[in-house]
Design a protein around this motif. Sequence first.
Motif, PDB file in Angstrom:
ATOM      1  N   LEU A 105      63.566  99.067 -83.311  1.00  0.00           N
ATOM      2  CA  LEU A 105      64.557  98.384 -83.033  1.00  0.00           C
ATOM      3  C   LEU A 105      65.255  99.120 -81.239  1.00  0.00           C
ATOM      4  O   LEU A 105      66.140  98.138 -80.238  1.00  0.00           O
ATOM      5  CB  LEU A 105      65.672  98.171 -83.983  1.00  0.00           C
ATOM      6  N   ARG A 106      64.953  99.896 -81.721  1.00  0.00           N
ATOM      7  CA  ARG A 106      66.271 101.036 -79.730  1.00  0.00           C
ATOM      8  C   ARG A 106      65.126  99.883 -78.482  1.00  0.00           C
ATOM      9  O   ARG A 106      66.048  99.748 -77.760  1.00  0.00           O
ATOM     10  CB  ARG A 106      66.028 102.169 -79.974  1.00  0.00           C
ATOM     11  N   GLN A 107      64.625 100.159 -78.876  1.00  0.00           N
ATOM     12  CA  GLN A 107      63.666  99.785 -77.846  1.00  0.00           C
ATOM     13  C   GLN A 107      63.940  98.323 -77.375  1.00  0.00           C
ATOM     14  O   GLN A 107      63.828  97.850 -76.297  1.00  0.00           O
ATOM     15  CB  GLN A 107      62.018  99.667 -78.171  1.00  0.00           C
ATOM     16  N   ILE A 108      63.787  97.757 -77.845  1.00  0.00           N
ATOM     17  CA  ILE A 108      64.312  96.112 -78.148  1.00  0.00           C
ATOM     18  C   ILE A 108      65.324  96.165 -77.635  1.00  0.00           C
ATOM     19  O   ILE A 108      65.886  95.290 -76.620  1.00  0.00           O
ATOM     20  CB  ILE A 108      64.660  95.632 -79.154  1.00  0.00           C
ATOM     21  N   ARG A 109      66.461  96.598 -77.554  1.00  0.00           N
ATOM     22  CA  ARG A 109      68.063  96.861 -78.110  1.00  0.00           C
ATOM     23  C   ARG A 109      68.478  97.499 -76.644  1.00  0.00           C
ATOM     24  O   ARG A 109      69.197  96.763 -75.965  1.00  0.00           O
ATOM     25  CB  ARG A 109      68.814  97.582 -79.203  1.00  0.00           C
ATOM     26  N   SER A 110      67.967  98.234 -76.095  1.00  0.00           N
ATOM     27  CA  SER A 110      68.256  99.031 -75.416  1.00  0.00           C
ATOM     28  C   SER A 110      67.827  98.650 -73.427  1.00  0.00           C
ATOM     29  O   SER A 110      67.768  98.871 -72.388  1.00  0.00           O
ATOM     30  CB  SER A 110      67.947 101.156 -75.250  1.00  0.00           C
ATOM     31  N   GLY A 111      66.733  97.534 -74.209  1.00  0.00           N
ATOM     32  CA  GLY A 111      66.101  96.486 -72.564  1.00  0.00           C
ATOM     33  C   GLY A 111      64.942  97.455 -72.140  1.00  0.00           C
ATOM     34  O   GLY A 111      64.254  97.028 -71.212  1.00  0.00           O
ATOM     35  N   GLN A 112      64.170  98.103 -73.049  1.00  0.00           N
ATOM     36  CA  GLN A 112      63.244  99.552 -72.712  1.00  0.00           C
ATOM     37  C   GLN A 112      61.853  97.756 -72.174  1.00  0.00           C
ATOM     38  O   GLN A 112      60.757  98.238 -72.023  1.00  0.00           O
ATOM     39  CB  GLN A 112      62.911 100.836 -73.157  1.00  0.00           C
ATOM     40  N   PHE A 113      61.608  97.377 -73.639  1.00  0.00           N
ATOM     41  CA  PHE A 113      60.861  96.848 -74.152  1.00  0.00           C
ATOM     42  C   PHE A 113      60.709  95.521 -73.139  1.00  0.00           C
ATOM     43  O   PHE A 113      59.887  94.849 -72.285  1.00  0.00           O
ATOM     44  CB  PHE A 113      60.588  95.972 -75.353  1.00  0.00           C
ATOM     45  N   ALA A 114      61.895  94.369 -72.535  1.00  0.00           N
ATOM     46  CA  ALA A 114      62.063  93.681 -71.995  1.00  0.00           C
ATOM     47  C   ALA A 114      61.193  94.112 -70.014  1.00  0.00           C
ATOM     48  O   ALA A 114      60.951  93.543 -69.892  1.00  0.00           O
ATOM     49  CB  ALA A 114      63.642  93.108 -71.689  1.00  0.00           C
ATOM     50  N   ALA A 115      62.241  95.417 -69.963  1.00  0.00           N
ATOM     51  CA  ALA A 115      61.726  95.945 -68.778  1.00  0.00           C
ATOM     52  C   ALA A 115      60.356  96.311 -68.887  1.00  0.00           C
ATOM     53  O   ALA A 115      59.645  95.806 -67.716  1.00  0.00           O
ATOM     54  CB  ALA A 115      62.559  97.467 -68.273  1.00  0.00           C
ATOM     55  N   GLU A 116      60.418  97.049 -69.841  1.00  0.00           N
ATOM     56  CA  GLU A 116      58.092  97.049 -69.395  1.00  0.00           C
ATOM     57  C   GLU A 116      57.476  95.672 -69.182  1.00  0.00           C
ATOM     58  O   GLU A 116      56.129  95.710 -68.768  1.00  0.00           O
ATOM     59  CB  GLU A 116      57.946  97.485 -71.163  1.00  0.00           C
TER      60      GLU A 116
END
Length: 332
Positions: free
Chosen positions: A278-289
């Motif tokens: 959830l943290r990776q989703i919320r921080s935008g990390q997944f979206a950037a990847e």
Amino acid sequence: MRVLRDEDADLRHLSSKTVAIIGYGNQGRAQALNLRDSGVAVIIGSIRDAGAEQAARDGFEVVPIADACLRADVLALLIPDEVQHDVYHRDVAPALRPGQALDFAHGYNIHFGRIRPPLEVDVIMIAPRMIGINVRKSFERGKGVPAYLAVAQDASGHARDIALAWAKGIGATRAGVVETTFAQETELDLFAEQAFWPIIIRDLLLSYEVLVDEGFPPEMVALELYGSGETAEIFRQMARVGIVKQMRLHSQTSQYGTLSRGPRMLPDAARERLRDSLRQIRSGQFAAEWTKEQADGYPTFSELRRAAEQHGINESEVLAREILHRAGLEEN
Ligand code: NDP
């Protein structure tokens, strides 16, 4: 949590408007047909492809996307999330004018700032919780599928009314519409895709590998784990009667085995992994990847998909599919 129904929505908020559905695919076709049957004036904005031909066969006026954007009061961007950024900037943005409303069926591009409509435009979302075919089938049966509704920008002062009218037009208020935000819808959707489903799929694959390694016939393993349709039926009963109550439909041996072994198979420590997802989703990390992956031409995705398609389980499930077909269970 408030659930909005037919009596909360008024179709008149769409009655004097032209609606353009951009993209005649899974959601586009279903929503266009439902809206038309609800008395809404719908045109289709489409590239020249099979979808455009289907829309014409269904009796819609089909025009280039940029023209649809010029003519419509409400525009629904029902094209794949990965292409929305490019199509929006090329065909939609130049045509946008104050007073229009832009509708989405998923919040991804607005939430992660990949599309930033001008402040003079309403930005709404009606996100059906169901695949397009069933959005249509359910409507034709006089019912509807649930949906999430959100307003990201209310320039006209009527964005929510328009969104509710849309939800009614596609039949969603017949079932129930949950009011949420673009952020919540996007995060929840991605969490299900990245934290919930991977555990199920990975468990299926690992269980298959272990059982085949231990000498069980591969086809029988595929049939047992999911191929007979029993697994799908368990999920259906979870939705119908409840996750715990459906257990009573199984033997006591099954219930005891499931309840006693659950914590061993997925210990409480797994919570941290779920939170991290959830943290990776919320921080935008997944979206950037994911944005980088698309820009690079999908190298990792292609490799992951190739490996998945080569897994032995693909061949072993052929027999299960045939049995399911003979049992007539596919349509259940
Ligand atoms: P599809 O994959 O079915 O594609 C929809 C249509 O987009 C295609 O039929 C095509 O329309 C058009 N399209 C595809 N590529 C391009 C392109 N490069 N340029 C212009 N148009 C293009 O999409 P979905 O219906 O699955 O998804 C649409 C939206 O709905 C997404 O935001 C998705 O997240 C959301 N959603 C989808 C659900 C589902 O059931 N799949 C469920 C809930 C939400 P045409 O043939 O007219 O050119």
